[in-house]
Design an enzyme around this catalytic site. Structure first.
Site, PDB file in Angstrom:
ATOM      1  N   LYS A 166      37.383  39.364 113.884  1.00 12.58           N
ATOM      2  CA  LYS A 166      37.333  38.230 114.808  1.00 12.58           C
ATOM      3  C   LYS A 166      36.293  38.468 115.895  1.00 12.58           C
ATOM      4  CE  LYS A 166      41.312  36.285 115.487  1.00 12.58           C
ATOM      5  NZ  LYS A 166      42.685  36.675 115.793  1.00 12.58           N
TER       6      LYS A 166
ATOM      7  N   ARG B 276      43.943  38.039 121.719  1.00 14.15           N
ATOM      8  CA  ARG B 276      44.218  38.022 120.279  1.00 14.15           C
ATOM      9  C   ARG B 276      43.799  39.319 119.612  1.00 14.15           C
ATOM     10  NH1 ARG B 276      42.739  32.385 117.762  1.00 14.15           N
ATOM     11  NH2 ARG B 276      40.604  32.611 118.473  1.00 14.15           N
TER      12      ARG B 276
ATOM     13  N   GLY C 231      49.222  37.322 110.068  1.00 11.69           N
ATOM     14  CA  GLY C 231      50.628  37.378 110.459  1.00 11.69           C
ATOM     15  C   GLY C 231      51.053  38.690 111.072  1.00 11.69           C
TER      16      GLY C 231
ATOM     17  N   MET D 124      50.082  39.959 113.938  1.00  6.62           N
ATOM     18  CA  MET D 124      50.256  39.886 115.388  1.00  6.62           C
ATOM     19  C   MET D 124      49.903  38.492 115.839  1.00  6.62           C
ATOM     20  SD  MET D 124      49.986  41.255 118.627  1.00  6.62           S
ATOM     21  CE  MET D 124      49.384  40.369 120.043  1.00  6.62           C
TER      22      MET D 124
ATOM     23  N   ARG E 184      35.724  32.945 109.809  1.00  6.14           N
ATOM     24  CA  ARG E 184      35.830  34.087 108.879  1.00  6.14           C
ATOM     25  C   ARG E 184      35.608  33.556 107.468  1.00  6.14           C
ATOM     26  NH1 ARG E 184      42.295  34.812 109.911  1.00  6.14           N
ATOM     27  NH2 ARG E 184      42.814  32.657 109.493  1.00  6.14           N
TER      28      ARG E 184
ATOM     29  N   HIS F 217      57.607  49.002  77.795  1.00  5.34           N
ATOM     30  CA  HIS F 217      57.297  48.372  76.527  1.00  5.34           C
ATOM     31  C   HIS F 217      57.045  46.882  76.710  1.00  5.34           C
ATOM     32  CE1 HIS F 217      58.323  46.376  72.701  1.00  5.34           C
ATOM     33  NE2 HIS F 217      57.655  47.390  72.187  1.00  5.34           N
TER      34      HIS F 217
ATOM     35  N   SER G  43      39.083  59.083  73.332  1.00  2.59           N
ATOM     36  CA  SER G  43      39.572  57.901  74.028  1.00  2.59           C
ATOM     37  C   SER G  43      40.747  58.350  74.893  1.00  2.59           C
ATOM     38  CB  SER G  43      40.021  56.838  73.031  1.00  2.59           C
ATOM     39  OG  SER G  43      40.563  55.748  73.727  1.00  2.59           O
TER      40      SER G  43
ATOM     41  N   CYS H 260      41.699  53.889  76.698  1.00  3.48           N
ATOM     42  CA  CYS H 260      42.475  52.783  76.120  1.00  3.48           C
ATOM     43  C   CYS H 260      43.871  52.677  76.725  1.00  3.48           C
ATOM     44  CB  CYS H 260      42.547  52.911  74.602  1.00  3.48           C
ATOM     45  SG  CYS H 260      43.425  54.376  74.055  1.00  3.48           S
TER      46      CYS H 260
ATOM     47  N   TYR I 164      32.805  52.994  77.179  1.00  4.98           N
ATOM     48  CA  TYR I 164      33.544  51.728  77.199  1.00  4.98           C
ATOM     49  C   TYR I 164      34.933  51.911  77.806  1.00  4.98           C
ATOM     50  CZ  TYR I 164      36.304  53.564  73.346  1.00  4.98           C
ATOM     51  OH  TYR I 164      37.134  54.341  72.596  1.00  4.98           O
TER      52      TYR I 164
END
Ligand code: PEP
Ligand code: MG
Length: 887
Positions: free
Chosen positions: A8, A79, A88, A90, A352, A470, A778, A845, A865
Site C-alpha cells: 500500500k 492503515r 482481512g 488488520m 494494487r 488412492h 523416473s 512421475c 520431463y
C-alpha cells in the site's frame, strides 16, 4: 520499495510521483515492525518519535490544518500494509485525532454537524474494535458497538444508520465510550498523539495475531516480512451529497473483460461500500444498466434511485476514468483501486494489482499482450499455474453456488464440480450409472476394487485419506472431481447413510462436491462446461515456446492418454499396469494367477492375461502415436487383488477347481503387516520372473503390432521399487531376453528402453550403480517421500493436518515436494546417475510432477520431463515455462 513500504505504502508513494491525487501522508516501514517485534515498544518509540512528529508536521504544512489542535483540526487515517497483500488481517482506523472539541470545530467549519458526529462515532467504533480489541466474544454474538447502534435505532423506530440525527450520533459516541470504559477500565483516549501511537502499536501487534499467522502459513508468507503503517490526512466521503467513496477495477476481475467497473456510495465512508447495509451503485452507466437488468430493476428506477457515478458526478467520474487508465498503464496490470470524493474533489486512497479468477487471469494477460502493454515472457510470469485448474473442469454456476448450503469440508483432492446421487459401493455406482443416473461415490476410503465405480461416478467423496490417497490419485488421473479426507462426515456402510453436520443422507440423496475447494453442498448445484480454446490455448502455446523441459502424463488407458494429449502432453511418463487388471473379467485371470500353486499353473493364468494387456498397450500406443510411452511393470502387493469376501472366494474356488479352504488359505497367506514395504514392485518380478516375462512380451508384441499398422511407437519399460543394482539387473535381463525372443519369433524389431523408478532412498544413494543398467530414471516421489519421511501415504492424513497447524510442517510433503530433504535425494540421484551415464534420461512421475513449485525444482535440476495426471498437464507446462523464463 514494496519490501520496505509494504504494498500500500509503495503504491501510494508511486501514485503521488506520477501525479495521481493522493492525500498527504507518510509510511512507517516494515523494518520498524521487525525492530518492534525484536526490541519492543519503548525502544521503537524512542527511535521514531521525532520522525513521526516531523512527518505529521509535513502533513500539516500541506493541508494548513493542525493535528491535536481543536481550533483547526487535522484528522488522519492509519492503515497496515504488508509487502504482500494479506486481506482481512488488520482493519483500518479512520478519523483519528478526533475528540469532543474537535468534533464541534468540524461541525462548525463544515456547516455539517451530522458529518462531524458521524465521523466521531465511526472513529470510536473502529478504534474500540481494532486498537482496544472490543470484538464479539463468540461467533454468535453481535459486535458490541453494533448492539448499541441497533438499540438506538430500535428506540427511535428507524431502520438505517442514515436515519439517525446529530443527537442520536452524539448519544452513540457517549454510549460507545462508556462501553469502552466498562470493558477496558480506562477512559477513551482524547489526545490525538495518544490515539496515534495506540493505532501504530495495534498495526504492529496485528502482525502476530492468530489470523495473520494462519494466513501467512496458508500462503507461505515469511514471518519476518513485517507490516508497514500508513498514516494519511483524512479525506471525507461522508461530508454530504457532493461527497462519495468507492472501489473500482480497471478490468472485470471475474471475466477479464476490459471494462472499467466498480461501486460507490454517496455520503459514505469506506467500510459502507462493502458492509452491505446500503446498496452500492455502479460507477459506469453501462455497468449500471447491466446491474439493473440482473436485478430486475427498470431503467427509470435505476436512473432515479441508483444513478451511476458518471451520471451523478460526471466530472469526478471522467477524472477517475483517466486515472484508472493511467494507473493500469503504469503498472501494466489490472488495478483494484479505492477512492474518495470530498466535496467534489477526487482522491485515490489505494491501488494494487487486482485479484482475479483463473479465466480473468488468462484473458487479461493475453489482452495486455495484444495491446502491447506486456511481452510474452511477462504473460507467462503473470500466470498462477494452479489457477488454470479452474479452467479445465466443469465448474459450478456462480449464482447457484452462492445459494448452496455447505455441509462439510475436506481436501480439494481433484478439482472440478460434481453433482449426483449418493452411492456407497462401487457395484452400485456401476449399476446406477448404467441406468443413466449421476452418482457420487461416498466412501470411508477407496481401494483398487472401487476403480470401476469411481470411473462411472461424477465425483468421489471420502472421509479418510490425504492428497495422495488412492481416491485422490486415481481421481486426478481420471480428471474426476474428488474431495478426500472430509473427517467430519460419518459414513455408515451398513445403514447406507452418511451424516454431514446435523443431516443424515441416505443412498440416492443428492449432494454436490467442489474438488477445487473441498466443499460439500446439499442437493443439486448446477454446473457449466469448460472452454479450452481462445486465450487459454494461446497461453499454452506461449508456454510451449519458452519451456525447456517436457511434460508427459500419467495415464493408464487410451482415453486418459488422448485427453492428456489434447491438453499438451508429449508422452506417457507412467502407465500403471495394475489398474488394467480390475476391468471386466480380468480380475478373475489375475486372481487365478495369484493363487496358482506352482509356476506351470501360474504360466497358464498369465497366458490368459497376456492378450488383454497386449490389447491395452496397443490402444495406448496408438493414442500416443509419435510419443514415448513408459509402461511400469506390476507394482502393488498381490494381496490387493485377492478377494476379501466369502462369495468371491467361493467363485474363485469354483473357477480354479480348488476348495474354498484352499483359496482362503492362500488369500490369508498373502496378508502382510506392512504391504507398502512388503512383497511388491520389482520384488514380485524377481520372485516370479514369469510375471515380468508376460508383461515384457505384451509390451513388445503390442509395439510390433501397432508398428505394423504404421504407428510411430516408442516403448519404455519401467521397473518399480528398485533399491539394489542386482534387482534391476535381473529385471533388465528378463526384459531383454524376452524382447529378443519376440523379435526372433516375429522377424521384426522395435527400439525400446529399459529404465527404473527411483523411489526408495537406497536407490538414490546408489544411483551411479543403477545407471549402469538403465536408459532412464523416473522419480517416484510418492514412495520416495513416504520412505524418506517414514510417513505412510495412506495414514499420514491423520497427523499431517495437525502438523501443519502446529507449524511443524508448512505444507503436505505428498503434495509439494520437500526440496530440503527429499529434494536432496532427487538432486543426488540425478547427478550420480548422469555421472555414470551423461545421456541418462531423467523425469519424475510422482504426484509432485503436476505441482508448480516441484515442477520448477525439477527444471532446476535439468530433468528431461515431468509427468503428471492429464488435467494437471497444462499447469505443469506453464510451471516449466515459468522456470525457463525466470532462469
Ligand atoms: C510414486 O511412488 O511416486 C509413483 C509414481 O508410484 P505409485 O504412486 O504408483 O506408488
Ligand atoms: Mg511408487
Amino acid at each position: 520499495m514494496r519490501d520496505l513500504l509494504g504494498g500500500k505504502g509503495a503504491n501510494l508513494a508511486e501514485m503521488n510521483l506520477i501525479g495521481v491525487p493522493v492525500p498527504p501522508g507518510f509510511t512507517i516501514t516494515t523494518e520498524v515492525c521487525r525492530l518492534y517485534n525484536e526490541q519492543g515498544r519503548e525502544a521503537v518509540v524512542a527511535m521514531i518519535k521525532e520522525d513521526v512528529k516531523k512527518s505529521i508536521q509535513h502533513i500539516e504544512n500541506l493541508t494548513g490544518n493542525k493535528f491535536n489542535d481543536p481550533s483547526n483540526p487535522q484528522l488522519v487515517s492509519v492503515r497496515s500494509g504488508a509487502p504482500v497483500s494479506m486481506p482481512g488481517m488488520m482493519d483500518t482506523v479512520l478519523n483519528l485525532g478526533i475528540n469532543d472539541a474537535v468534533a464541534d470545530t468540524l461541525a462548525q467549519k463544515s456547516g455539517n454537524p451530522r458529518f462531524a458526529w458521524d465521523s466521531y462515532r465511526r472513529f470510536v467504533q473502529m478504534y474500540g474494535d481494532v486498537v482496544l480489541g472490543m470484538k464479539p466474544t463468540n461467533k454468535t454474538d453481535i459486535d458490541p458497538f453494533e448492539a448499541i447502534i441497533e438499540d438506538v435505532k430500535a428506540k427511535k423506530g428507524v431502520k438505517f444508520d442514515t436515519e439517525l440525527d446529530v443527537d442520536d450520533l452524539k448519544e452513540l459516541v457517549a454510549r460507545f465510550k462508556a462501553a469502552v470504559k466498562e470493558n477496558t477500565g480506562k477512559d477513551f483516549p482524547t489526545d490525538a498523539y495518544d490515539q496515534l501511537w495506540g493505532a501504530i502499536y495495534a498495526v504492529f501487534d496485528s502482525w502476530n495475531n492468530d489470523r495473520a499467522i494462519l494466513y501467512r502459513r496458508m500462503n507461505q508468507i515469511p514471518e519476518e516480512y513485517g507490516t508497514a503503517v500508513n498514516v494519511q490526512a483524512m479525506v471525507y466521503g461522508n461530508m454530504g451529497n457532493n461527497s462519495a467513496t468507492g472501489v473500482c477495477f480497471s478490468r472485470d476481475a471475474g471475466t477479464g473483460e476490459n471494462l472499467f467497473n466498480g461501486e460507490y456510495l454517496i455520503n459514505a465512508q469506506g467500510e459502507d461500500v462493502v458492509a452491505g447495509v446500503r446498496t452500492p451503485q455502479q460507477i459506469m452507466t453501462e455497468g449500471s444498466r447491466r446491474w439493473a437488468q440482473l436485478q430486475g430493476i427498470s431503467e427509470e428506477e435505476r436512473a432515479a434511485k441508483y444513478p451511476s457515478l458518471e451520471e451523478a458526478m460526471p466530472e469526478c467520474a471522467a477524472q477517475l476514468v483517466d486515472i484508472q487508465q493511467k494507473l493500469e498503464n503504469h503498472y501494466h496490470d489490472m488495478q483494484d483501486m479505492e477512492f474518495t470524493i470530498q466535496d467534489g474533489k477526487l482522491w485515490l486512497l489505494q491501488t494494487r494489482n487486482g485479484k482475479r479468477t483463473g479465466a480473468a487471469m488468462v484473458k487479461i494477460a493475453m489482452d495486455l499482450l495484444r495491446e502491447g502493454a506486456i511481452d510474452e515472457k511477462t504473460v507467462i510470469k503473470r500466470m498462477e499455474p494452479g489457477k488454470l485448474d479452474e479452467l479445465l473442469h466443469p465448474v459450478f454456476d456462480k449464482a447457484a453456488v452462492k445459494k448452496a448450503k455447505v455441509m462439510a469440508k475436506g481436501l480439494p483432492a481433484s478439482p472440478g464440480a460434481a453433482t449426483g446421487q449418493i452411492v456407497f459401493f462401487a457395484d452400485d455406482a456401476e449399476e446406477w450409472a448404467s441406468r443413466k443416473k449421476k452418482v457420487i461415490m461416498v466412501r470411508l476410503e477407496t481401494s483398487p476394487e472401487d476403480l470401476r465405480g469411481m470411473s462411472v461416478a461424477q465425483g468421489i467423496l471420502t472421509a479418510r485419506g490425504g492428497m495422495t490417497s488412492h481416491a485422490a490419485v486415481v481421481a486426478r488421473g481420471m480428471g474426476k472431481c474428488c474431495v478426500s479426507g472430509a473427517g467430519e462426515i460419518k459414513v455408515d456402510y451398513k445403514a447406507r447413510t452418511v451424516m454431514m453436520g446435523e443431516k443424515t443422507y441416505k443412498e440416492g440423496d443428492w449432494i454436490s462436491i467442489n474438488g477445487s475447494t473441498g466443499e460439500v453442498y446439499d442437493g443439486l448445484v448446477a454446473t457449466v462446461d469448460a472452454d479450452l480454446s481462445g486465450d487459454f490455448a494461446a497461453v499454452m502455446n506461449l508456454a510451449e515456446k519458452y519451456s525447456k523441459m517436457d511434460v508427459y502424463t500419467n495415464a493408464d488407458s487410451p482415453r486418459d492418454a488422448s485427453v492428456a494429449r489434447k491438453l499438451g502432453a508429449h508422452g506417457i511418463g507412467l502407465c500403471r499396469t495394475e489398474h488394467m487388471f480390475f476391468e471386466g473379467d480380468r480380475i478373475k485371470a489375475m486372481r487365478e494367477m495369484i493363487i496358482a500353486p506352482d509356476e506351470p499353473s501360474r504360466r497358464i493364468a498369465l497366458g490368459k492375461l497376456l492378450p488383454l494387456q497386449r490389447g491395452d498397450f496397443e490402444g495406448i500406443f496408438e493414442a500416443m502415436d509419435g510419443y514415448e510411452v513408459t509402461i511400469r511393470l506390476l507394482d502393488p502387493p498381490l494381496h490387493e487383488f485377492v478377494p476379501h469376501q466369502l462369495e468371491t472366494m467361493r467363485e474363485l474356488a469354483e473357477q480354479t477347481g480348488r476348495t474354498l479352504e484352499e483359496v482362503k488359505l492362500v488369500c490369508d497367506g498373502l496378508e502382510e503387516f506392512n504391504p507398502m514395504l512388503g512383497h511388491r514392485g520389482c520384488r514380485l518380478g524377481n520372485t516370479y520372473p514369469e510375471i515380468t516375462e508376460m508383461q515384457a512380451r505384451a509390451i513388445i508384441e503390442a509395439a510390433l503390432n501397432v508398428k505394423a499398422k504404421g504407428v510411430d511407437v516408442h516403448p519404455k519399460i519401467m521397473v518399480p521399487l528398485i533399491g539394489v543394482k542386482a534387482e534391476i539387473q535381473m529385471q533388465a535381463d528378463i526384459i531383454n531376453a524376452t524382447a529378443q525372443k519376440v523379435f526372433a519369433e516375429r522377424g521384426d524389431t522395435v527400439a525400446y528402453k529399459v529404465g527404473t523408478m527411483i523411489e526408495i532412498p537406497r536407490a538414490a544413494l546408489v544411483a551411479d550403480q543403477i545407471a549402469q543398467v538403465v536408459d532412464f530414471f523416473s522419480f517416484g516421489t510418492n514412495d520416495l517421500t513416504q520412505m524418506t519421511f517414514g510417513y505412510s501415504r495412506d495414514d499420514a492424513g491423520k497427523f499431517l493436518a495437525v502438523y501443519k497447524n502446529l507449524g511443524i510442517l508448512k505444507v503436505d510433503p505428498f503434495e509439494v515436494l520437500d526440496q530440503e530433504g527429499v529434494g536432496q535425494l532427487v538432486e543426488m540421484a540425478t547427478r550420480k546417475g548422469r555421472a555414470t551415464k551423461p545421456e541418462l534420461n531423467v523425469g519424475i512421475c510422482g504426484e509432485h510432477g503436476g505441482e508448480p513449485s516441484s515442477v520448477k525444482f525439477c527444471a532446476s535440476l535439468g530433468m528431461n520431463y515431468v509427468s503428471c495426471s492429464p488435467y494437471r498437464v497444462p499447469i505443469a507446462r506453464l510451471a516449466a515455462a515459468q522456470a525457463a523464463v525466470e532462469e
